[in-house]
Scaffold this active site. Structure first.
Site, PDB file in Angstrom:
ATOM      1  N   ASP A 104       1.448 -11.069   1.724  1.00 37.91           N
ATOM      2  CA  ASP A 104       2.480 -10.667   2.809  1.00 37.91           C
ATOM      3  C   ASP A 104       3.332  -9.506   2.227  1.00 37.91           C
ATOM      4  O   ASP A 104       3.621  -9.164   1.099  1.00 37.91           O
ATOM      5  CB  ASP A 104       3.418 -11.977   3.002  1.00 37.91           C
ATOM      6  N   TYR A 105       3.875  -8.852   3.322  1.00 34.56           N
ATOM      7  CA  TYR A 105       4.841  -7.684   3.108  1.00 34.56           C
ATOM      8  C   TYR A 105       5.791  -7.889   1.999  1.00 34.56           C
ATOM      9  O   TYR A 105       6.119  -6.957   1.188  1.00 34.56           O
ATOM     10  CB  TYR A 105       5.584  -7.232   4.321  1.00 34.56           C
TER      11      TYR A 105
END
Ligand code: URA
Length: 272
Positions: A104-105
């Site tokens: 994820d980011y």
């Protein structure tokens, strides 16, 4: 050899991505567009191109690891121009490399890259159960009952999770009052933020390690949220036998021959 396998081995994309390239009409064999997924090619005779660029089975495949920092998307291109992990790869090596799975980011840690679509495909295939180890900080006190539930399986909307190995690494910090770190953080004024950074506010978090053998979207976050302990930070330490070690955030390095062999062994693939 099947065309999508050839494309994946040639580093055009992952196996799935190669199929998408074909159905989108971007692949030609000896000058003719081939969209049919079962099509065969002879790697020694046929000329395969993607967007008119020649694809060959390179003798030398590339395998990299990156210490992904927070704030980068796991993609090689973002149409909206946000920072991507591609920005952190050595420019001269980026061609043909693609990330193996995604973080994820806001997730940090070990991200593998390779030009070897076949190995990447196998590493990600659920049937191969390749272990991924994460260091996780959660909001609140993680109990032994939570650990048991997480280990045995959580019924997420996309099915029951496979058994996981979960270990509490440290006693919770703070005064044990159950203060919700995330909610509290949103309400803090500047002075309180300074106090929080200095460790002067009662915040309760627990650090744990979790090893899962699946790779569903946002899986770790969803598992901990289910037991009422939202993830505050998530960091991948290991993928199969490959460990991040002391590689600095934002840095990349080539995998060693032993590391590549370890990944190949994990999915019963012979060295090429
Ligand atoms: N699980 C998550 O929830 N996020 C990641 O980035 C990786 C695993």
């Amino acid at each position: 050899m099947r065309l999508q396998k050839f494309l994946a081995r040639g580093g055009a994309a992952s196996r799935r991505g190669s199929e998408d390239l074909m159905t989108a009409g971007r692949v030609t064999v000896n000058g003719a567009v081939v969209r049919e997924l079962g099509s065969k090619v002879d790697p020694l005779k046929d000329e395969v191109r993607v967007d008119n660029k020649l694809v060959t089975l390179a003798d030398q495949k590339d395998y990299f690891m990156m210490h992904k920092p927070a704030g980068y998307l796991t993609t090689m291109f973002d149409p909206q121009g946000r920072p991507t992990v591609c920005d952190l790869l050595p420019k001269e090596r980026a061609a043909g490399l693609f990330p193996v799975g995604r973080l994820d980011y806001d997730t940090t840690g070990l991200l593998l890259f390779m030009t070897d679509g076949e190995l990447a495909h196998r590493l990600l295939h659920p049937k191969n159960h390749v272990a991924k180890r994460y260091l996780v900080t959660v909001d609140g006190v993680l109990t032994n009952a939570d650990v048991m539930q997480l280990s045995e399986g959580i019924e997420l909307h996309d099915g029951l999770t496979k058994p996981a190995v979960v270990e509490i690494l440290g006693a919770p910090l703070g005064n044990g009052s159950g203060t919700n770190h995330l909610k509290q953080f949103k309400k803090l004024n500047t002075n309180e933020r300074i106090q929080l950074a200095a460790g002067e506010l009662p915040v309760v978090t627990t650090e744990a390690s979790i090893t899962i053998s699946e790779g569903r979207k946002r899986q770790v976050k969803r598992m901990f949220a289910y037991v009422g302990r939202p993830v505050v930070s998530l960091h991948r330490q290991a993928f199969g036998s490959v460990v991040l070690g002391d590689l600095a955030p934002g840095e990349c390095r080539k995998l060693t021959t032993e590391e590549v062999a370890g990944l190949q062994n994990a999915v019963r693939m012979e060295a090429v």
